[in-house]
Scaffold this motif. Structure first.
Motif, PDB file in Angstrom:
ATOM      1  N   ALA A   1      34.643  28.797  38.297  1.00 12.83           N
ATOM      2  CA  ALA A   1      33.837  29.498  38.858  1.00 12.83           C
ATOM      3  C   ALA A   1      33.931  29.916  40.104  1.00 12.83           C
ATOM      4  CB  ALA A   1      32.416  28.943  38.731  1.00 12.83           C
TER       5      ALA A   1
ATOM      6  N   PHE B   1      26.740  27.263  33.296  1.00 12.12           N
ATOM      7  CA  PHE B   1      26.449  28.778  33.763  1.00 12.12           C
ATOM      8  C   PHE B   1      25.941  29.790  32.612  1.00 12.12           C
ATOM      9  CE2 PHE B   1      30.265  31.090  31.907  1.00 12.12           C
ATOM     10  CZ  PHE B   1      30.811  29.883  31.572  1.00 12.12           C
TER      11      PHE B   1
ATOM     12  N   ILE C   1      25.777  30.579  38.122  1.00 10.94           N
ATOM     13  CA  ILE C   1      26.050  29.122  37.969  1.00 10.94           C
ATOM     14  C   ILE C   1      24.979  28.438  38.437  1.00 10.94           C
ATOM     15  CG2 ILE C   1      27.347  28.721  39.830  1.00 10.94           C
ATOM     16  CD1 ILE C   1      29.306  26.911  38.194  1.00 10.94           C
ATOM     17  N   GLN C   2      24.292  27.273  37.851  1.00 11.16           N
ATOM     18  CA  GLN C   2      23.079  26.749  37.977  1.00 11.16           C
ATOM     19  C   GLN C   2      23.343  25.501  39.024  1.00 11.16           C
ATOM     20  OE1 GLN C   2      20.722  26.161  34.577  1.00 11.16           O
ATOM     21  NE2 GLN C   2      18.942  24.910  35.559  1.00 11.16           N
TER      22      GLN C   2
ATOM     23  N   ALA D   1      28.483  35.952  35.925  1.00 10.29           N
ATOM     24  CA  ALA D   1      27.588  34.944  35.774  1.00 10.29           C
ATOM     25  C   ALA D   1      26.824  34.325  36.843  1.00 10.29           C
ATOM     26  CB  ALA D   1      28.366  33.782  34.809  1.00 10.29           C
TER      27      ALA D   1
END
Lengths: 402, 402
Positions: B355, B393, B376-377, B374
């Motif tokens: 990422a 993600f 990403i968390q 995306a």
């Protein structure tokens, strides 16, 4: 019989060219953009308030002022306001133009408002806080979307913002899918003991649907003269013909000969791979002809391995890289063929993609396809593939739900 | 203000239930199956020849016989033949029923055929070679596809094979998308200096289109009475209402109050996250209402993070896991909020998903969405996230081209 790599080279050396067309933005999901999308003005188009609260003059705050009389408001969608008295403030809303005289925005959460006066509860602010400056994302005239981009929701959003309700995209080929074989009956028929229902054409039509191609479909029986006659009259209307069955070594596998009889040039026949060895590829003028083997896993694998990347490139899509996955167990495969092994794909919390072999009963085992997700590509120059080794894979379902 | 995890719990505790409907198989791509698909007969339905060649009696070969007179042929699609003289052979085609008396098939590649006689060039064969036994893939009556499966090409193929040209799938919700805000003009208008074009509704409509939901769209100006009146009359016709804008702390953010006025129960308002903090979620009878913030990145993030998994679960899809990716650089984020960072996703030849942070100018920067893939968390209980760490993600485009 040629190697997989050589087959791909030949396939990629014969791309389709179908031009462009203009379509409505709301029909564009999954299509390939064929123009540059340019910022029609600055992004954002004005100095924009990013938080609901009050706008004030930073120097006044720096001089120690904490209480500001509210002298009006600046809503989103209104003309630009002016903070005439720098010791006062204006209520400002997210999306509004920053009023002249304002160079800091304080959020409601950081204020106490009573009797028309806002008290700032913070001891520190910085100049331009909560202001999104004109042109700071993108300047007017800048290319935001390049040609070749596959349209997803975020691209649709950008096109809407710049006022493009029609966009130019790659035109899709007019496509004919042909099944062949006397053993096949249609989906709504009850097959006799020696017959089976057609499934290849449905599988391939679904692959095409994901590109928004709406194919025509026809069936040929194993009769050489009929095949020649019908193919000759039908293919003139199409840019692309996808056949399945009739390309193996069998006595009734008439397709290679029939295609030759109607002037289709063979570019290759048979590839060193399993499944899908009998795959045949040819062209006539600007038409490309993919003749897949009749076994369901074989025809599907060839559609994924050759046809889809060929179509992506023909449509000038910029999205062409394969992902990689790690084998979770040893695999032994002796023949001198590239092995496209069916695998289930798992996204592991380590960040790795893992491939679990799903062993079926070979290229006739169409039920196995629903338990797996992808074909992992194991090279022909080796017989043993170790747990932990990484290979590229071709997914045939939408694994990352984008 | 509640935590992301609690917000998700509440969202998942209020799933939609819209029943099932029967649709044509050729319209089923991307729909969620709501019946079991059962093998209507054995797979394969008869002992099936898997290679073109000759069929012979294995015991004769074992006794040393190598030359076999060809006494006929068994084409695919023909009734079962019989090898009457075990010292002779029949030509057999891929897909044909194995003739009685035949228990091995030798490929043309391993034969020499001259004057009606086939000579086997191999010194070893094994009994049942190149025979795909009746029922060896799946037995009649076995469930091949379970309820909850998302339909892709391989599922369409199985349905075709078992003769299901109509299948039962989850019914889609009747959906209304509502934009709000005086600053918004339509895509085909030229905005004045203080206006911008609507883009949230286009982005959200595209997300819905990937589920084959065709939403209605309407716009509300920032007028409390108008909002109440129009929402009240419109929402009766829909199962699902997706709003964007009007839920922040601004003076003209009338939606929470207006929704309350028409009897919509608030389930939560505001989540500890960036972007998307002002997200509002509620229900009225069986209708669910997602009110997203007006900032384009915020509304899109909430649609991806809350709405899509909610819809997957409401449609009873079995596909609900998030993938994981490795950060390629350190990230620092101080606020006590879950940070949904925009990232570009790369499938690395190591088998890892990587990422790459794509730093934009915050939740107003809609152009940044097209450069990333995306969110990403990154969890709220930390401020520093290290290169090499792995997080889940949420992809918002089709990254693995299935």
């Amino acid at each position: 019989m040629i190697a997989v790599e050589d087959a791909l080279k030949i396939v990629f050396a014969h791309l389709g060219h179908w031009g462009t067309e203009e379509i409505s933005l709301d029909q564009s999901l999954g299509r390939i953009l064929q123009e540059e999308i340019v910022a029609d003005r600055d992004f954002p188009p004005f100095n924009r308030v990013t938080m609901d609260g009050i706008g004030l003059n930073f120097d006044q705050f720096e001089r120690g002022q904490r209480v500001f009389e509210i002298k009006g408001e600046a809503p989103a969608g209104g003309l630009q306001k002016e903070l005439q008295d720098p010791s006062s403030c204006l209520e400002v809303m997210t999306g509004a133009i920053v009023p002249t005289g304002v160079d800091v925005v304080v959020r409601y959460e950081d204020l106490e408002i009573e009797e028309g006066k806002a008290t700032v509860l913070l001891s520190n602010l910085y100049r331009n806080q909560n202001i999104h400056f004109k042109g700071s994302d993108r300047h007017q005239g800048i290319v935001i979307l390049s040609s070749g981009k596959c349209i997803s929701a975020s691209e649709v959003g950008v096109c809407a913002t710049v006022g493009k309700n029609k966009i130019s995209v790659s035109r899709l080929p007019k496509t004919l899918i042909v099944s062949s074989g006397d053993e096949l009956v249609d989906i709504d028929q009850t097959p006799l003991s020696h017959q089976i229902r057609r499934s290849n054409v449905y599988r391939i039509a679904t692959v095409l649907e994901s590109y928004k191609i709406q194919p025509s479909v026809m069936h040929l029986n194993d009769d050489f003269n009929e095949i020649v006659k019908r193919l000759e009259s039908e293919i003139t209307d199409y840019d692309l013909i996808l056949l399945s069955g009739g390309v193996s070594a069998g006595k009734f596998d008439y397709l290679p000969e029939a295609l030759s009889a109607i002037g289709v040039e063979k570019l290759f026949h048979k590839v060193k791979q399993r499944p899908g060895k009998p795959f045949w590829f040819g062209k006539k003028d600007n038409k490309l002809i993919f003749a897949f083997p009749g076994n369901p896993v074989s025809s599907f694998m060839c559609a994924q391995q050759y046809f889809k990347p060929w179509l992506d490139r023909s449509l000038q899509s910029s999205k062409t890289e394969l992902p990689w996955a790690e084998l979770v167990e040893d695999v032994h495969f002796k023949p001198d063929l590239t092995y496209f092994l069916e695998v289930k794909i798992i996204f592991h919390p380590s960040g790795k993609i893992k491939a679990y072999p799903v062993k079926g009963n070979g290229s006739g085992d169409l039920a196995n396809l629903v338990d797996a997700d992808a074909f992992i590509q194991l090279p022909s120059d080796r017989n043993d593939f170790r747990k932990g080794e990484v290979f590229p894979f071709i997914a045939y379902r939408n694994l990352i739900h984008g």
